[in-house]
Write a protein that holds these residues in place. Structure first.
Motif, PDB file in Angstrom:
ATOM      1  N   LEU A  66      -2.007 -13.828  10.092  1.00  0.00           N
ATOM      2  CA  LEU A  66      -0.931 -12.930   9.690  1.00  0.00           C
ATOM      3  C   LEU A  66      -0.291 -13.389   8.381  1.00  0.00           C
ATOM      4  N   VAL A  67      -0.127 -14.714   8.243  1.00  0.00           N
ATOM      5  CA  VAL A  67       0.431 -15.254   6.998  1.00  0.00           C
ATOM      6  C   VAL A  67      -0.495 -14.946   5.822  1.00  0.00           C
ATOM      7  N   VAL A  68      -1.780 -15.196   6.004  1.00  0.00           N
ATOM      8  CA  VAL A  68      -2.751 -14.937   4.934  1.00  0.00           C
ATOM      9  C   VAL A  68      -2.811 -13.452   4.605  1.00  0.00           C
ATOM     10  N   MET A  69      -2.705 -12.595   5.628  1.00  0.00           N
ATOM     11  CA  MET A  69      -2.710 -11.152   5.380  1.00  0.00           C
ATOM     12  C   MET A  69      -1.525 -10.753   4.504  1.00  0.00           C
ATOM     13  N   GLN A  70      -0.347 -11.312   4.782  1.00  0.00           N
ATOM     14  CA  GLN A  70       0.822 -11.009   3.967  1.00  0.00           C
ATOM     15  C   GLN A  70       0.652 -11.517   2.534  1.00  0.00           C
ATOM     16  N   ILE A  71       0.083 -12.698   2.398  1.00  0.00           N
ATOM     17  CA  ILE A  71      -0.110 -13.259   1.055  1.00  0.00           C
ATOM     18  C   ILE A  71      -1.071 -12.415   0.237  1.00  0.00           C
ATOM     19  N   LEU A  72      -2.181 -12.019   0.848  1.00  0.00           N
ATOM     20  CA  LEU A  72      -3.231 -11.329   0.108  1.00  0.00           C
ATOM     21  C   LEU A  72      -2.953  -9.850  -0.106  1.00  0.00           C
ATOM     22  N   LEU A  73      -2.225  -9.218   0.808  1.00  0.00           N
ATOM     23  CA  LEU A  73      -2.031  -7.764   0.721  1.00  0.00           C
ATOM     24  C   LEU A  73      -0.633  -7.361   0.264  1.00  0.00           C
ATOM     25  N   ASN A  74       0.271  -8.323   0.146  1.00  0.00           N
ATOM     26  CA  ASN A  74       1.617  -8.039  -0.346  1.00  0.00           C
ATOM     27  C   ASN A  74       1.726  -8.544  -1.780  1.00  0.00           C
ATOM     28  N   PRO A  75       1.713  -7.664  -2.778  1.00  0.00           N
ATOM     29  CA  PRO A  75       1.708  -8.104  -4.178  1.00  0.00           C
ATOM     30  C   PRO A  75       2.891  -8.999  -4.542  1.00  0.00           C
ATOM     31  N   GLN A  76       4.076  -8.699  -4.003  1.00  0.00           N
ATOM     32  CA  GLN A  76       5.252  -9.508  -4.345  1.00  0.00           C
ATOM     33  C   GLN A  76       5.121 -10.929  -3.802  1.00  0.00           C
ATOM     34  N   LEU A  77       4.668 -11.071  -2.551  1.00  0.00           N
ATOM     35  CA  LEU A  77       4.485 -12.404  -1.976  1.00  0.00           C
ATOM     36  C   LEU A  77       3.359 -13.149  -2.682  1.00  0.00           C
ATOM     37  N   TYR A  78       2.303 -12.415  -3.019  1.00  0.00           N
ATOM     38  CA  TYR A  78       1.199 -13.028  -3.749  1.00  0.00           C
ATOM     39  C   TYR A  78       1.689 -13.575  -5.088  1.00  0.00           C
ATOM     40  N   ALA A  79       2.516 -12.800  -5.784  1.00  0.00           N
ATOM     41  CA  ALA A  79       3.043 -13.238  -7.080  1.00  0.00           C
ATOM     42  C   ALA A  79       3.947 -14.451  -6.921  1.00  0.00           C
ATOM     43  N   LEU A  80       4.716 -14.494  -5.821  1.00  0.00           N
ATOM     44  CA  LEU A  80       5.613 -15.623  -5.574  1.00  0.00           C
ATOM     45  C   LEU A  80       4.837 -16.922  -5.425  1.00  0.00           C
ATOM     46  N   LEU A  81       3.636 -16.847  -4.835  1.00  0.00           N
ATOM     47  CA  LEU A  81       2.815 -18.042  -4.614  1.00  0.00           C
ATOM     48  C   LEU A  81       1.761 -18.231  -5.697  1.00  0.00           C
ATOM     49  N   SER A  82       1.800 -17.381  -6.729  1.00  0.00           N
ATOM     50  CA  SER A  82       0.806 -17.453  -7.806  1.00  0.00           C
ATOM     51  C   SER A  82       1.460 -17.536  -9.170  1.00  0.00           C
ATOM     52  N   ALA A  83       2.565 -18.257  -9.238  1.00  0.00           N
ATOM     53  CA  ALA A  83       3.282 -18.483 -10.501  1.00  0.00           C
ATOM     54  C   ALA A  83       3.680 -17.172 -11.164  1.00  0.00           C
ATOM     55  N   GLY A  84       4.016 -16.169 -10.357  1.00  0.00           N
ATOM     56  CA  GLY A  84       4.502 -14.891 -10.897  1.00  0.00           C
ATOM     57  C   GLY A  84       3.427 -13.915 -11.293  1.00  0.00           C
ATOM     58  N   ASN A  85       2.165 -14.253 -11.146  1.00  0.00           N
ATOM     59  CA  ASN A  85       1.067 -13.367 -11.547  1.00  0.00           C
ATOM     60  C   ASN A  85       0.773 -12.352 -10.445  1.00  0.00           C
ATOM     61  N   LEU A  86       0.891 -11.077 -10.745  1.00  0.00           N
ATOM     62  CA  LEU A  86       0.555 -10.029  -9.798  1.00  0.00           C
ATOM     63  C   LEU A  86      -0.962  -9.883  -9.693  1.00  0.00           C
ATOM     64  N   PRO A  87      -1.472  -9.510  -8.533  1.00  0.00           N
ATOM     65  CA  PRO A  87      -2.925  -9.337  -8.391  1.00  0.00           C
ATOM     66  C   PRO A  87      -3.422  -8.146  -9.191  1.00  0.00           C
ATOM     67  N   ALA A  88      -4.566  -8.290  -9.831  1.00  0.00           N
ATOM     68  CA  ALA A  88      -5.142  -7.181 -10.604  1.00  0.00           C
ATOM     69  C   ALA A  88      -5.572  -6.046  -9.682  1.00  0.00           C
ATOM     70  N   GLU A  89      -6.051  -6.379  -8.506  1.00  0.00           N
ATOM     71  CA  GLU A  89      -6.445  -5.384  -7.508  1.00  0.00           C
ATOM     72  C   GLU A  89      -6.436  -6.055  -6.124  1.00  0.00           C
ATOM     73  N   LEU A  90      -6.417  -5.237  -5.085  1.00  0.00           N
ATOM     74  CA  LEU A  90      -6.315  -5.766  -3.725  1.00  0.00           C
ATOM     75  C   LEU A  90      -7.615  -5.614  -2.928  1.00  0.00           C
ATOM     76  N   HIS A  91      -8.595  -4.919  -3.513  1.00  0.00           N
ATOM     77  CA  HIS A  91      -9.835  -4.666  -2.776  1.00  0.00           C
ATOM     78  C   HIS A  91     -10.532  -5.974  -2.403  1.00  0.00           C
ATOM     79  N   SER A  92     -10.650  -6.883  -3.362  1.00  0.00           N
ATOM     80  CA  SER A  92     -11.319  -8.164  -3.072  1.00  0.00           C
ATOM     81  C   SER A  92     -10.509  -8.996  -2.092  1.00  0.00           C
ATOM     82  N   HIS A  93      -9.182  -8.812  -2.100  1.00  0.00           N
ATOM     83  CA  HIS A  93      -8.331  -9.557  -1.173  1.00  0.00           C
ATOM     84  C   HIS A  93      -8.609  -9.163   0.278  1.00  0.00           C
ATOM     85  N   LYS A  94      -8.987  -7.916   0.479  1.00  0.00           N
ATOM     86  CA  LYS A  94      -9.318  -7.478   1.836  1.00  0.00           C
ATOM     87  C   LYS A  94     -10.554  -8.215   2.355  1.00  0.00           C
ATOM     88  N   PHE A  95     -11.521  -8.443   1.485  1.00  0.00           N
ATOM     89  CA  PHE A  95     -12.711  -9.196   1.891  1.00  0.00           C
ATOM     90  C   PHE A  95     -12.354 -10.660   2.167  1.00  0.00           C
TER      91      PHE A  95
END
Length: 232
Positions: A66-95
């Motif tokens: 559940l934690v990993v799902m939030q990190i990979l599919l929530n752009p804001q949380l992903y950016a928080l843990l990625s030095a502010g960088n938003l994901p370019a796309e989420l399709h690969s994150h689903k895999f």
């Protein structure tokens, strides 16, 4: 962890994975690169599957997923843990999420199989040691791993928890080298169908000859069961 009291085992099973999760997220938040929480949590689950029971692994596998799902599919949380960088796309994150869930499922299965194997081994040892005859379980180096009360009484060990070496306690003094050689050869011999070979060893207790029935257990590492069945 099998020897820990149940309450302490449950406490460890609760706290250690929780602390690991917190440390991973804190480190990931401070690091100045793309999130590394998913692979670190995968490694943690696989390591915990060696130590924790299947119920705990399934619980933590669900929480971590559940934690990993939030990190990979929530752009804001992903950016928080990625030095502010938003994901370019989420399709690969689903895999990546599917891959993590597969890892978590494998950890649960592995923990279940490992626990079942340990229980089977413990049950076998209990059955062997509850036999009405003196029984000893030892390894290839002659270390006595288990013995029952009949053997303890026969060897006059009292309440001591330290076992003597197999050869010191049972090998005939004048034929110790031959006894050791015969003992070691048992770990190499098999019958034609591949099952452990049963045979006898000429042993001795305080100068009195003992004829012992011996058989190899195909555990890893292999162990020898000695039944002191007849005294000459």
């Amino acid at each position: 962890m099998n020897t820990l009291p149940r309450a302490l085992k449950n406490t460890v099973s609760l706290l250690i994975p929780a602390m690991y999760l917190g440390i991973v997220l804190l480190y990931d938040w401070q690091a100045e690169y793309e999130t590394i929480s998913p692979p670190l949590l995968s490694i943690g689950l696989l390591l915990f599957s060696l130590l924790l029971g299947p119920i705990w692994i399934c619980c933590w596998g669900t929480i971590y997923s559940l934690v990993v799902m939030q990190i990979l599919l929530n752009p804001q949380l992903y950016a928080l843990l990625s030095a502010g960088n938003l994901p370019a796309e989420l399709h690969s994150h689903k895999f990546r999420l599917v891959g993590f869930i597969c890892t978590a499922s494998f950890a649960c299965l592995f923990s279940y199989l490992l626990t079942a194997t340990r229980k089977s081994r413990d049950t076998l040892n209990q059955v062997i040691l509850s036999m009405p005859l003196p029984v000893i379980i030892s390894d290839i180096e002659g270390n006595i791993l288990h013995l029952n009360e009949k053997t303890r009484s026969l060897l006059e060990l009292g309440e001591t928890k330290e076992y003597p070496n197999y050869f010191d306690a049972l090998a005939p003094k004048r034929k110790q080298g031959k006894c050791i050689s015969a003992y070691l050869s048992l770990f190499q011999e098999r019958t034609q169908n591949g099952s452990p070979k049963e045979t006898q060893l000429q042993l001795e207790i305080e100068g009195q000859p003992i004829i012992a029935q011996v058989s190899i257990l195909n555990t890893k590492p292999r162990q020898l069961v000695t039944i002191l069945s007849k005294q000459g």
